[in-house]
Design a protein around this motif. Structure first.
Motif, short mmCIF file in Angstrom:
data_model
loop_
_atom_site.label_atom_id
_atom_site.label_comp_id
_atom_site.label_asym_id
_atom_site.label_seq_id
_atom_site.Cartn_x
_atom_site.Cartn_y
_atom_site.Cartn_z
N ALA A 156 0.83 -1.20 0.00
CA ALA A 156 0.00 0.00 0.00
C ALA A 156 0.87 1.26 0.00
CB ALA A 156 -0.92 -0.02 1.22
N LEU A 157 2.03 1.17 0.68
CA LEU A 157 2.95 2.30 0.72
C LEU A 157 3.50 2.58 -0.69
CD1 LEU A 157 4.36 4.18 2.81
CD2 LEU A 157 6.24 2.54 2.80
N VAL A 158 3.85 1.51 -1.40
CA VAL A 158 4.35 1.68 -2.76
C VAL A 158 3.29 2.34 -3.63
CG1 VAL A 158 5.08 0.47 -4.84
CG2 VAL A 158 5.87 -0.30 -2.63
N LEU A 308 21.48 -3.39 -5.21
CA LEU A 308 22.09 -2.43 -6.13
C LEU A 308 21.22 -1.19 -6.34
CD1 LEU A 308 24.54 -1.82 -7.79
CD2 LEU A 308 23.67 -3.26 -9.63
N PRO A 309 19.90 -1.32 -6.51
CA PRO A 309 19.09 -0.09 -6.62
C PRO A 309 19.21 0.82 -5.39
CG PRO A 309 17.84 -1.94 -7.44
CD PRO A 309 19.09 -2.51 -6.83
N VAL A 338 13.02 4.15 -1.68
CA VAL A 338 14.11 4.26 -2.65
C VAL A 338 13.83 3.45 -3.92
CG1 VAL A 338 15.52 2.42 -1.60
CG2 VAL A 338 16.63 4.16 -2.98
N LEU A 339 13.28 2.26 -3.77
CA LEU A 339 13.05 1.42 -4.96
C LEU A 339 12.01 2.04 -5.89
CD1 LEU A 339 14.08 -1.18 -6.24
CD2 LEU A 339 12.23 -2.40 -5.12
N PRO A 340 10.83 2.44 -5.39
CA PRO A 340 9.90 3.11 -6.31
C PRO A 340 10.44 4.41 -6.89
CG PRO A 340 9.01 3.02 -4.06
CD PRO A 340 10.20 2.14 -4.09
N MET A 342 13.53 4.93 -7.74
CA MET A 342 14.41 4.53 -8.85
C MET A 342 13.58 4.03 -10.03
SD MET A 342 17.35 5.29 -7.78
CE MET A 342 18.46 4.56 -8.98
N LEU A 343 12.50 3.38 -9.72
CA LEU A 343 11.61 2.90 -10.79
C LEU A 343 11.05 4.09 -11.58
CD1 LEU A 343 10.06 0.33 -11.85
CD2 LEU A 343 8.24 0.95 -10.29
N ALA A 344 10.59 5.08 -10.86
CA ALA A 344 10.03 6.26 -11.52
C ALA A 344 11.10 7.01 -12.32
CB ALA A 344 9.42 7.18 -10.47
N ARG A 345 12.36 6.85 -11.91
CA ARG A 345 13.45 7.57 -12.58
C ARG A 345 13.71 7.05 -14.00
NH1 ARG A 345 17.45 10.82 -10.82
NH2 ARG A 345 19.48 10.73 -11.84
N TYR A 346 13.57 5.72 -14.18
CA TYR A 346 13.99 5.12 -15.45
C TYR A 346 12.85 4.59 -16.32
CZ TYR A 346 18.59 5.14 -13.27
OH TYR A 346 19.75 5.52 -12.66
N CYS A 347 11.70 4.37 -15.73
CA CYS A 347 10.67 3.63 -16.47
C CYS A 347 9.56 4.55 -16.98
CB CYS A 347 10.08 2.54 -15.60
SG CYS A 347 11.30 1.28 -15.20
N GLY A 348 9.42 4.58 -18.28
CA GLY A 348 8.36 5.34 -18.91
C GLY A 348 7.12 4.46 -19.07
N PRO A 349 6.14 4.92 -19.83
CA PRO A 349 4.91 4.14 -20.03
C PRO A 349 5.20 2.72 -20.51
CG PRO A 349 4.64 6.34 -20.90
CD PRO A 349 6.07 6.22 -20.51
#
Lengths: 568, 75
Positions: A156-158, A308-309, A338-340, A342-349
């Motif tokens: 839910a936090l993610v 690593l992330p 931190v993980l989300p 990093m996810l938002a940093r690199y991943c587009g639609p």
């Protein structure tokens, strides 16, 4: 269902899902539910519902064994721990997992498998008697629903951080999905979905370290950036463990090797029924021995998508992450995010949809693992053993399905409880040391020492568990007690948990040995199939070296040594 | 191992990879043809990860679906 969620969006979010992301997420939910409905036809007997008919191959059992552990603890928690403590967090994957998994496969699995037990408490019943089983079953049931609640809260936090979804909506939608597919298809459905989730986790999370290393300019450049933003010690796994003062965790090599590598790790990987249950579903003894070894081989590489992330976050994120309390007070981001981030940093639609699906898959596999294990232990070791001893097979299956729903509901309550705690990881570690470390003492003595008696097993387990809870309460009430428990006044919560596990395991072993020596042992003939030395282990026959589990265990062990040397 | 007559778990995984790979690759190609006008916050967008990652997932998915197709004999 996901479309409905868009109406519940919170005002702030890291990313916006596009239509392609929503299709990917919705497809995932549809697929896991479809698998549950499809497998329902093979879950009509207790063996089929609780042990998946004992038909799983080594690969499926091994990947499921690992995936059941790839919940919130792994994905969010350890990325957060890596950001907070650096590469030291990798010990929880390597020395804190691999040796125990290999030991389970080679030494312990034959006893679990030959005894044909349905659960770890079931083994304790055969070895020590009903009282030890009841104690173990109750503590396990409590732990699993608490863990399941942690998984729910983390997911839910993610969803809140990444998508801005309402935290309550996320908890209920994931819980209902898990309840449906586990209640319908039992362990087989949980295992199938865990294997699917394992693949999706890698497919969705692997891009973060790949693109992160590209952005950082490679491993060497990453180390330089981390040294500049934090400290050079953050990229070493052993060289800073000579003293508690030399590393950010406040821990030394003895606590890592003996506390984590032996007590905590062996306790979790060899006696936690959540993971052991997957191996018990293996089709034969060889598959049961190979499954943890396959799991160990993959486990060695999980830090690539988790640790690593966290390290990349130290080097590359433009904002400094802080503890949960400070983040809430200042309105910033915490380690746990931190993980989300990093996810938002690199991943587009598209990639974002897959990444979000990977996180959801991880959380749901952890939750499903807890719920299916809870259902089995409750049904066999509490309901069938203490409440309704003459229950028929169909009554057990019906109880299992209801328990799955009940377990999910209790987990939801736990999720709301967990929101009150500042650090997810430290709480989880505390739970491990309450129950798992003493349980490992009881099981290992039961398997390896013929002289251990029923009274010794029961009083040892009880004393170990109570001593662990007692130490935890002591430190909470008297903070200065940390220097007694963890031998260092500034020991991190993780270091404290490791030390508490060491002491509680020691108490359990000492009490078990002393009480056993004072009481009458069982005849050797009654220990056949339960204890080393009283059991004739089946021969593997004349098979090529590469078909022998021991050979692959050695290969994995060598890989572990090489990795530790590289990142020393 | 699956019960007799059941669909392999690896086939389900193949389906999942095919669907996800197709969607991601499709969107990646769309982005290549029609780049976004406004500033995109995604880092390393010029590496077109959607295209090659989507293609990789699609290829793996097709392989799994073909190999574990229900009713197909596996040697």
């Amino acid at each position: 269902m996901i479309s409905c969620a868009l109406t519940l969006l919170a005002p702030q979010r890291l990313v916006h899902l596009t239509s392609v992301d929503i299709v990917i997420v919705v497809f995932y939910f549809v697929l896991v539910l479809a698998i549950g409905f499809y497998l329902k036809r093979w879950a009509n007997t207790s063996e089929g519902y609780f042990l998946a008919g004992r038909e799983m191959t080594a690969w499926i059992a091994g990947l499921s064994f690992l995936s059941a552990n790839l919940g919130a603890l792994e994905l969010m928690g350890w990325a957060a721990a890596a950001y907070q403590y650096g590469a030291l967090a990798v010990h929880w994957y390597w020395i804190g997992a691999i040796p125990a998994m290999l030991f389970l496969g080679i030494v312990m699995m034959p006893f679990y498998y030959i005894s044909k037990t349905h659960s770890v408490p079931g083994y304790l019943k055969l070895r020590y008697g009903e009282s030890t089983r009841a104690l173990s079953a109750v503590t396990f049931a409590v732990m699993t629903v608490l863990m399941s609640g942690i998984n729910m809260y983390s997911m839910a936090l993610v969803m809140k951080v990444v998508l801005g979804w309402d935290i309550h909506f996320s908890i209920w939608i994931s819980a209902i999905t898990v309840a449906i597919y586990v209640a319908l298809g039992g362990l087989r459905s949980a295992i199938f979905n865990e294997v699917l989730q394992f693949i999706l986790i890698w497919a969705g999370a692997l891009l973060i370290p790949i693109l992160g290393l590209v952005e950082a300019g490679g491993w060497h450049a990453l180390k330089l950036r981390i040294a500049a933003n934090a400290a050079p010690e953050y990229t070493h796994v052993w060289s800073t463990l000579g003293s508690v003062h030399n590393n950010p965790m406040g821990i030394n090599w003895f606590a890592i090797v003996f506390g984590l590598g032996f007590v905590v790790s062996f306790g979790y990987w060899t006696t936690d029924f959540l993971v052991v249950q997957r191996i018990l579903a293996a089709k034969d003894l060889r598959a049961a021995k190979m499954a943890p070894i396959i799991g160990a081989a993959f486990k060695m590489f999980v830090p690539f998508i988790v640790i690593l992330p966290g390290l990349l976050g130290i080097a590359l994120l433009p904002v400094k992450l802080v503890g949960e309390g400070a983040a809430v007070a200042a309105g910033g981001h915490s380690y746990n995010e931190v993980l989300p981030l990093m996810l938002a940093r690199y991943c587009g639609p598209g990639l974002l949809g897959l990444g979000v699906t990977a996180l959801m898959a991880g959380f749901m596999s952890g939750m499903a693992g807890n719920v299916s294990a809870f259902s089995t232990v409750w049904t066999y070791d509490l309901y069938g053993a203490l409440i309704h001893k003459s229950a028929t097979d169909s009554q057990l299956v019906r109880m299992g399905r209801w328990c799955t729903v009940l377990g999910v509901l209790v987990s939801i309550g736990t999720a709301y409880l967990v929101m009150q705690f500042l650090s997810i990881m430290d709480y989880v570690q505390a739970l491990f040391s309450f129950f798992i470390a003493p349980l490992f003492g009881t099981v290992i003595l039961g398997m390896l020492w013929k002289r251990a008696t029923a009274a010794g097993g029961f009083w040892g387990l009880l004393a170990g568990t109570l001593s662990s809870v007692g130490m935890w309460v002591w430190v909470k009430r008297v903070p200065g007690a940390v220097s007694t428990i963890a031998l260092y006044s500034k020991a991190s919560p993780m270091a404290q948990d490791v030390w508490r596990a060491v002491w509680s395991w020691s108490v359990c072993v000492i009490v078990t040995v002393v009480v056993s020596l004072m009481t009458q042992p069982r005849p050797i003939s009654e220990l056949k199939g339960l204890v080393y030395g009283a059991t004739e282990l089946p021969s593997e026959g004349e098979v090529p070296l590469y078909h022998r589990p021991a050979f692959w265990a050695v290969v994995v062990a060598l890989g572990l040594i090489v990795l530790n040397i590289i990142f020393w | 191992m699956e019960p007799r007559g059941s669909i392999s778990i690896w086939f389900f995984i193949g389906i999942s990879l095919v669907v996800n790979g197709t969607l991601i690759l499709g969107y990646g190609i769309y982005e290549l043809i029609q780049p976004a006008q406004k500033q995109n916050p995604i880092v390393l967008l010029n590496h077109h990860a959607s295209v090659w990652w989507g293609a990789l997932l699609l290829a793996a998915g097709i392989t799994y679906c073909y190999h574990f197709l229900p009713g197909r004999k596996r040697g």
